[in-house]
Design a protein around this motif. Structure first.
Motif, PDB file in Angstrom:
ATOM      1  N   UNK A 200      31.147  -5.799 -50.254  1.00 55.34           N
ATOM      2  CA  UNK A 200      30.142  -4.825 -50.714  1.00 55.34           C
ATOM      3  C   UNK A 200      29.944  -3.772 -49.612  1.00 55.34           C
ATOM      4  N   UNK A 201      29.900  -2.520 -50.013  1.00 48.36           N
ATOM      5  CA  UNK A 201      29.571  -1.415 -49.093  1.00 48.36           C
ATOM      6  C   UNK A 201      28.720  -0.422 -49.860  1.00 48.36           C
ATOM      7  N   UNK A 202      27.575  -0.019 -49.301  1.00 47.49           N
ATOM      8  CA  UNK A 202      26.801   0.982 -50.014  1.00 47.49           C
ATOM      9  C   UNK A 202      25.627   1.502 -49.230  1.00 47.49           C
ATOM     10  N   UNK A 203      24.985   2.474 -49.849  1.00 48.84           N
ATOM     11  CA  UNK A 203      23.817   3.118 -49.256  1.00 48.84           C
ATOM     12  C   UNK A 203      22.551   2.676 -49.975  1.00 48.84           C
ATOM     13  N   UNK A 204      21.512   2.470 -49.215  1.00 48.76           N
ATOM     14  CA  UNK A 204      20.149   2.386 -49.750  1.00 48.76           C
ATOM     15  C   UNK A 204      19.386   3.574 -49.176  1.00 48.76           C
ATOM     16  N   UNK A 205      18.623   4.254 -50.027  1.00 48.11           N
ATOM     17  CA  UNK A 205      17.935   5.489 -49.635  1.00 48.11           C
ATOM     18  C   UNK A 205      16.426   5.294 -49.668  1.00 48.11           C
ATOM     19  N   UNK A 206      15.739   5.886 -48.681  1.00 42.68           N
ATOM     20  CA  UNK A 206      14.272   5.853 -48.722  1.00 42.68           C
ATOM     21  C   UNK A 206      13.783   6.958 -49.671  1.00 42.68           C
ATOM     22  N   UNK A 207      13.698   6.632 -50.949  1.00 41.39           N
ATOM     23  CA  UNK A 207      13.275   7.625 -51.938  1.00 41.39           C
ATOM     24  C   UNK A 207      11.811   7.460 -52.294  1.00 41.39           C
ATOM     25  N   UNK A 208      11.212   6.346 -51.877  1.00 41.73           N
ATOM     26  CA  UNK A 208       9.765   6.139 -51.961  1.00 41.73           C
ATOM     27  C   UNK A 208       9.342   5.662 -50.587  1.00 41.73           C
ATOM     28  N   UNK A 209       8.080   5.908 -50.176  1.00 40.26           N
ATOM     29  CA  UNK A 209       7.674   5.522 -48.822  1.00 40.26           C
ATOM     30  C   UNK A 209       7.936   4.039 -48.559  1.00 40.26           C
ATOM     31  N   UNK A 210       8.570   3.761 -47.407  1.00 36.98           N
ATOM     32  CA  UNK A 210       8.783   2.385 -46.948  1.00 36.98           C
ATOM     33  C   UNK A 210       9.526   1.525 -47.963  1.00 36.98           C
ATOM     34  N   UNK A 211      10.338   2.155 -48.795  1.00 37.40           N
ATOM     35  CA  UNK A 211      11.087   1.425 -49.820  1.00 37.40           C
ATOM     36  C   UNK A 211      12.520   1.950 -49.877  1.00 37.40           C
ATOM     37  N   UNK A 212      13.468   1.021 -49.914  1.00 34.04           N
ATOM     38  CA  UNK A 212      14.882   1.393 -50.011  1.00 34.04           C
ATOM     39  C   UNK A 212      15.331   1.263 -51.461  1.00 34.04           C
ATOM     40  N   UNK A 213      15.925   2.332 -51.970  1.00 36.14           N
ATOM     41  CA  UNK A 213      16.401   2.389 -53.354  1.00 36.14           C
ATOM     42  C   UNK A 213      17.929   2.422 -53.324  1.00 36.14           C
ATOM     43  N   UNK A 214      18.531   1.637 -54.203  1.00 32.48           N
ATOM     44  CA  UNK A 214      19.989   1.534 -54.230  1.00 32.48           C
ATOM     45  C   UNK A 214      20.639   2.886 -54.537  1.00 32.48           C
ATOM     46  N   UNK A 215      21.606   3.250 -53.713  1.00 32.67           N
ATOM     47  CA  UNK A 215      22.354   4.499 -53.905  1.00 32.67           C
ATOM     48  C   UNK A 215      23.805   4.201 -54.226  1.00 32.67           C
ATOM     49  N   UNK A 216      24.709   5.151 -53.926  1.00 33.49           N
ATOM     50  CA  UNK A 216      26.128   4.930 -54.200  1.00 33.49           C
ATOM     51  C   UNK A 216      26.641   3.690 -53.477  1.00 33.49           C
ATOM     52  N   UNK A 217      27.452   2.889 -54.159  1.00 35.47           N
ATOM     53  CA  UNK A 217      27.990   1.682 -53.543  1.00 35.47           C
ATOM     54  C   UNK A 217      29.290   1.282 -54.206  1.00 35.47           C
ATOM     55  N   UNK A 218      29.981   0.339 -53.559  1.00 28.65           N
ATOM     56  CA  UNK A 218      31.179  -0.299 -54.094  1.00 28.65           C
ATOM     57  C   UNK A 218      30.937  -1.797 -54.060  1.00 28.65           C
ATOM     58  N   UNK A 219      31.174  -2.460 -55.166  1.00 28.74           N
ATOM     59  CA  UNK A 219      30.997  -3.911 -55.199  1.00 28.74           C
ATOM     60  C   UNK A 219      30.174  -4.312 -56.394  1.00 28.74           C
ATOM     61  N   UNK A 220      29.661  -5.535 -56.342  1.00 25.06           N
ATOM     62  CA  UNK A 220      28.878  -6.037 -57.472  1.00 25.06           C
ATOM     63  C   UNK A 220      27.519  -5.339 -57.539  1.00 25.06           C
ATOM     64  N   UNK A 221      26.893  -5.309 -58.735  1.00 22.15           N
ATOM     65  CA  UNK A 221      25.517  -4.813 -58.833  1.00 22.15           C
ATOM     66  C   UNK A 221      24.649  -5.514 -57.780  1.00 22.15           C
ATOM     67  N   UNK A 222      23.697  -4.774 -57.212  1.00 23.46           N
ATOM     68  CA  UNK A 222      22.982  -5.298 -56.031  1.00 23.46           C
ATOM     69  C   UNK A 222      21.471  -5.264 -56.230  1.00 23.46           C
ATOM     70  N   UNK A 223      20.767  -5.859 -55.258  1.00 20.85           N
ATOM     71  CA  UNK A 223      19.309  -5.957 -55.304  1.00 20.85           C
ATOM     72  C   UNK A 223      18.670  -4.575 -55.181  1.00 20.85           C
ATOM     73  N   UNK A 224      17.616  -4.350 -55.933  1.00 18.70           N
ATOM     74  CA  UNK A 224      16.918  -3.076 -55.903  1.00 18.70           C
ATOM     75  C   UNK A 224      15.542  -3.243 -56.537  1.00 18.70           C
ATOM     76  N   UNK A 225      14.490  -2.653 -55.941  1.00 19.85           N
ATOM     77  CA  UNK A 225      14.434  -1.981 -54.641  1.00 19.85           C
ATOM     78  C   UNK A 225      14.277  -3.002 -53.525  1.00 19.85           C
TER      79      UNK A 225
END
Ligand code: SME
Length: 152
Positions: free
Chosen positions: A40-65
């Motif tokens: 798995x390789x991917x980005x999580x983005x801070x799109x809400x305060x103090x919260x990481x939101x799943x961004x572009x990635x490669x691999x299986x569906x992942x945990x979010x947020x």
């Protein structure tokens, strides 16, 4: 062992857009293609305060947020320090998205003094990531950030 100097030159050539979304998608596809033993390789983005939101990635569906208070990704976001875990099964605070993942490397990405997001790599092989891998992936994350406009 990956030749990160070559990967750095190749990624610089690949990122010919200024659009962070395009560059993020290309960066994780490139790392998945070129670095061995990853699931798995991917980005999580801070799109809400103090919260990481799943961004572009490669691999299986992942945990979010993922809140900043949780997991290895949260620790990277909170501390703004790269997190390297040899065996996630031994880490109580690890968020298991995929039971196959054993080693994890999470690099924070700071833009204009703000935690923009993190780049997360997972491997099924315990102790997959060396000092050399950490420095190399930090370099690739820096190339992604320098190549991208984040205001679009
Ligand atoms: N294991 C991470 C969660 C994200 S997944 O690995 C894709 C963590 O503990 O933060």
């Amino acid at each position: 062992m990956s030749d990160y100097s070559r990967l750095a030159r190749q990624l610089e050539a690949l990122l010919d857009s200024r659009d962070w979304l395009t560059n993020a998608a290309q960066t994780c596809a490139f790392i998945m293609q070129e670095v061995t033993d990853l699931n798995w390789v991917g980005f999580y983005l801070q799109r809400r305060p103090e919260t990481l939101i799943l961004g572009p990635f490669q691999g299986k569906p992942a945990c979010n947020p993922i809140p900043f208070t949780k997991g290895v990704c949260g620790a990277a976001a909170r501390s703004r320090q790269t997190q390297r875990v040899d065996d996630v099964h031994a880490v109580a605070d690890h968020i298991a998205c995929d039971a196959d993942s054993r080693a994890e490397l999470v690099v924070p990405i700071v833009v204009d003094g703000r935690l923009w997001g993190v780049l997360d790599l997972d491997s099924p092989r315990p102790s997959r990531f060396s000092d050399d891998d950490q420095a190399g992936i930090e370099r690739l994350a820096a190339i992604f950030a320098a190549a991208s406009d984040f205001n679009g």
